[in-house]
Write a protein that holds these residues in place. Structure first.
Motif, PDB file in Angstrom:
ATOM      1  N   VAL A 218       0.842  -1.194   0.000  1.00  0.00           N
ATOM      2  CA  VAL A 218       0.000   0.000   0.000  1.00  0.00           C
ATOM      3  C   VAL A 218       0.874   1.240   0.000  1.00  0.00           C
ATOM      4  CG1 VAL A 218      -1.760   1.313   1.261  1.00  0.00           C
ATOM      5  CG2 VAL A 218      -1.818  -1.196   1.287  1.00  0.00           C
ATOM      6  N   THR A 219       0.518   2.222  -0.829  1.00  0.00           N
ATOM      7  CA  THR A 219       1.139   3.540  -0.778  1.00  0.00           C
ATOM      8  C   THR A 219       0.045   4.586  -0.605  1.00  0.00           C
ATOM      9  OG1 THR A 219       3.059   2.977  -2.130  1.00  0.00           O
ATOM     10  CG2 THR A 219       2.427   5.282  -2.070  1.00  0.00           C
ATOM     11  N   ILE A 220       0.214   5.468   0.381  1.00  0.00           N
ATOM     12  CA  ILE A 220      -0.678   6.603   0.591  1.00  0.00           C
ATOM     13  C   ILE A 220       0.207   7.837   0.662  1.00  0.00           C
ATOM     14  CG2 ILE A 220      -2.417   7.652   2.090  1.00  0.00           C
ATOM     15  CD1 ILE A 220      -2.893   4.836   3.275  1.00  0.00           C
ATOM     16  N   LYS A 221       0.044   8.777  -0.281  1.00  0.00           N
ATOM     17  CA  LYS A 221       0.951   9.928  -0.259  1.00  0.00           C
ATOM     18  C   LYS A 221       0.274  11.183  -0.800  1.00  0.00           C
ATOM     19  CE  LYS A 221       3.269   9.062  -4.736  1.00  0.00           C
ATOM     20  NZ  LYS A 221       4.583   8.842  -5.371  1.00  0.00           N
ATOM     21  N   ASN A 222       0.868  12.308  -0.425  1.00  0.00           N
ATOM     22  CA  ASN A 222       0.466  13.626  -0.949  1.00  0.00           C
ATOM     23  C   ASN A 222      -1.031  13.899  -0.768  1.00  0.00           C
ATOM     24  OD1 ASN A 222       3.154  13.821  -1.959  1.00  0.00           O
ATOM     25  ND2 ASN A 222       2.533  12.751  -3.823  1.00  0.00           N
ATOM     26  N   SER A 223      -1.570  13.516   0.382  1.00  0.00           N
ATOM     27  CA  SER A 223      -3.015  13.604   0.587  1.00  0.00           C
ATOM     28  C   SER A 223      -3.351  14.351   1.873  1.00  0.00           C
ATOM     29  CB  SER A 223      -3.636  12.204   0.609  1.00  0.00           C
ATOM     30  OG  SER A 223      -3.470  11.554  -0.635  1.00  0.00           O
ATOM     31  N   TYR A 224      -4.568  14.910   1.892  1.00  0.00           N
ATOM     32  CA  TYR A 224      -5.042  15.695   3.033  1.00  0.00           C
ATOM     33  C   TYR A 224      -6.316  15.047   3.573  1.00  0.00           C
ATOM     34  CZ  TYR A 224      -6.853  19.610   5.772  1.00  0.00           C
ATOM     35  OH  TYR A 224      -7.342  20.393   6.789  1.00  0.00           O
ATOM     36  N   PHE A 225      -6.390  14.926   4.909  1.00  0.00           N
ATOM     37  CA  PHE A 225      -7.526  14.278   5.555  1.00  0.00           C
ATOM     38  C   PHE A 225      -8.054  15.156   6.685  1.00  0.00           C
ATOM     39  CE2 PHE A 225      -4.672  11.054   3.930  1.00  0.00           C
ATOM     40  CZ  PHE A 225      -5.512  10.146   3.297  1.00  0.00           C
ATOM     41  N   ASP A 226      -9.347  15.416   6.655  1.00  0.00           N
ATOM     42  CA  ASP A 226     -10.027  16.126   7.732  1.00  0.00           C
ATOM     43  C   ASP A 226     -11.144  15.203   8.191  1.00  0.00           C
ATOM     44  OD1 ASP A 226     -11.249  17.869   9.439  1.00  0.00           O
ATOM     45  OD2 ASP A 226     -11.475  19.496   8.009  1.00  0.00           O
ATOM     46  N   ALA A 227     -10.954  14.552   9.340  1.00  0.00           N
ATOM     47  CA  ALA A 227     -11.816  13.426   9.707  1.00  0.00           C
ATOM     48  C   ALA A 227     -12.410  13.600  11.098  1.00  0.00           C
ATOM     49  CB  ALA A 227     -11.024  12.120   9.653  1.00  0.00           C
TER      50      ALA A 227
END
Length: 495
Positions: A218-227
């Motif tokens: 899995v790769t998760i990158k360059n992302s924004y999360f408001d949770a």
């Protein structure tokens, strides 16, 4: 180039080749972008056609496409152009609970390969309205459900995306908004690539940013999360599986729960993670939570370059024994380096629609925590180049936990408790509390208390092998204060 980087490079080349396949416009199949027409059957027919005819991109042009549950099929990518929005139906009856997953979602994929969702468009679950419509149906007797403060269970409320046992998954560029439950789940998938997504996931309860369950690669990158719930949450539901070979980098998140979290379900475990260049801010619980409480393992974890601003806690490592069913939980070989953090006196997520719960008081500000069990100790943890700024001001008249052997021995292990850094209420240190751990290294660590605290900075208890190298304590009015307290510990070196 490392083996894991070569592995991901090959996967990305294969995915890029797939994405060059033929384009089909969803409107050519009769889908209406009017924000009213429910297009569930039309979109499903289009997906099936593209998959049956060699694959390609199903393109959504500008407009609002309403749908209930749809299933993505092999070799199909949903491509959302700028201004295109897939809107979740607000009628709970338009969604299904998948018989294999036993969960509800807007976009499903089960046992498919070479699939994706790309582009600069939006998926909006309209979860607040849908969830409240579901509550109304329950009150009218149409559904039976366990009502928990008038909120249906997570599995009945639709997520935006739920992919199960899929291979070669690409999620890039899109915006994901307002699910009724968790936002997006990738469960027992292989080769998952998430890049450049924007997540606004705080419309309702349990709105995680992204959940990765027992996946490999899995790769998760360059992302924004408001949770409203955990930002990036890794889970292990299957005692015979493991979540492994994961890269997280260049991400930003805020939450009413945790930032980067392993667990809480941790039956199989987590192995070979690299987490780098992550910022967590305005977050109620911990920036980093690793919890092995259900018999799973956590091993070979590297965390580098973390910025944690206005979070209730910074680092929480925990072994428990909640649902282990005879398995032996473990945590070892964890490296956390290059961390700068600021812990506030006030509630970090104040003002959220769904704030974290008000803590049981009295409690002064909690330290970072490394807490194993007497029979399952946390092993081989290195903390290097760490600076944490605390408010200090711990007041013994508000809440008190002393450092005599009797007082320290009285702290319960809480082995079956749901893991949270605040579960012990008052702890006897303001900086770090370490218990039931072997081989812990503090290397170039700076702990700052802005006001005088009645507690020492670090307490270690039942630790075999602890090294403190270049550890600095900044606290007003504490010139002759002993900042490291040892209890039942041996092989401790202070340099």
């Amino acid at each position: 180039m490392s083996k894991i980087n070569i592995y991901f490079s090959i996967v990305f080349i294969l995915l890029a080749t797939h994405l060059q396949a033929k384009d089909y416009n969803v409107s050519d199949f009769g889908a209406k972008a009017d924000g009213t027409t429910v297009n569930t059957r039309t979109i499903q027919r289009a997906i099936d056609y593209v998959s049956e005819n060699g694959g390609g991109r199903l393109v959504f042009q500008v407009g609002n496409y309403v749908t209930g549950s749809i299933y993505l099929k092999s070799n199909v990518t949903l491509h959302l152009e700028p201004g295109a929005t897939i809107l979740g139906s607000t009628n709970p009856l338009d969604y299904v609970i998948d018989p294999k997953i036993k969960w509800s979602s807007m976009i499903f994929a089960v046992n498919q390969e070479n699939i994706g969702i790309t582009g600069k468009g939006t998926i909006n679950g309209r979860g607040f309205t849908t969830a409240n419509n579901l509550v109304s149906l329950i009150h009218r007797g149409i559904f039976e459900d366990e009502l928990l403060l008038d909120r249906p269970r997570e599995w009945r409320r639709p997520e935006n995306i739920y992919f199960r046992e899929c291979v070669n998954v690409t999620i890039t560029g899109i915006t994901l908004r307002d699910p009724a439950s968790w936002n997006q789940t990738y469960d027992q998938c292989k080769n998952v690539y998430v890049d450049g997504i924007y997540v606004d996931s705080k419309a309702y309860w349990n709105n995680d940013g992204i959940d990765i369950v027992d996946c490999d690669g899995v790769t998760i990158k360059n992302s924004y999360f408001d949770a409203a719930d955990d930002v990036i949450c890794f889970k292990s539901h299957d005692a015979k599986s493991i979540c492994q070979n994961v890269v997280v980098e260049n991400c930003v998140g805020r939450s009413s729960a945790n930032g980067i979290k392993f667990g809480t379900v941790s039956r199989g475990g987590f192995r070979n993670f690299k987490i780098k260049n992550v910022t967590i801010f305005d977050t109620f619980r911990s920036a980093i939570t690793f919890a092995a409480v259900d018999g799973g393992i956590i091993e070979d974890i590297e965390v580098d370059s973390i910025r944690s601003i206005n979070t209730g806690n910074v680092i929480f490592l925990r072994i428990g024994d909640r649902w282990s069913s005879g398995k032996q939980p473990s945590m070892k070989n964890v490296r956390i380096s290059n961390v700068y953090a600021e812990v506030p006196m006030s509630k970090p997520d104040a003002g959220y629609n769904y704030e974290g719960p008000v803590e049981d008081n009295p409690r002064n500000i909690s330290p970072a925590v490394i807490f194993g069990l007497p029979d399952h100790k946390i092993e081989d943890v290195v903390l290097k180049n760490i600076e944490i700024v605390y408010p200090g001001a711990g007041n013994p008249l508000y809440a008190y936990r002393g450092t005599s052997q009797t007082e320290l021995d009285s702290i319960p292990d809480m082995r079956e408790r749901y893991p949270e850094f605040s579960q012990w209420k008052e702890l006897p240190a303001w900086g770090f509390y370490v218990r039931h751990a072997d081989g812990v290294v503090f290397d170039n660590v700076r702990l700052v208390a802005e006001k005088k605290d009645y507690r020492p900075s670090i307490v270690i208890d039942n630790v075999d092998g602890a090294t403190f190298r270049n550890v600095e304590f900044i606290e007003p009015e504490s010139k002759n204060k002993k900042q490291i307290i040892q209890n039942r510990s041996k092989n401790v070196t202070i340099q």
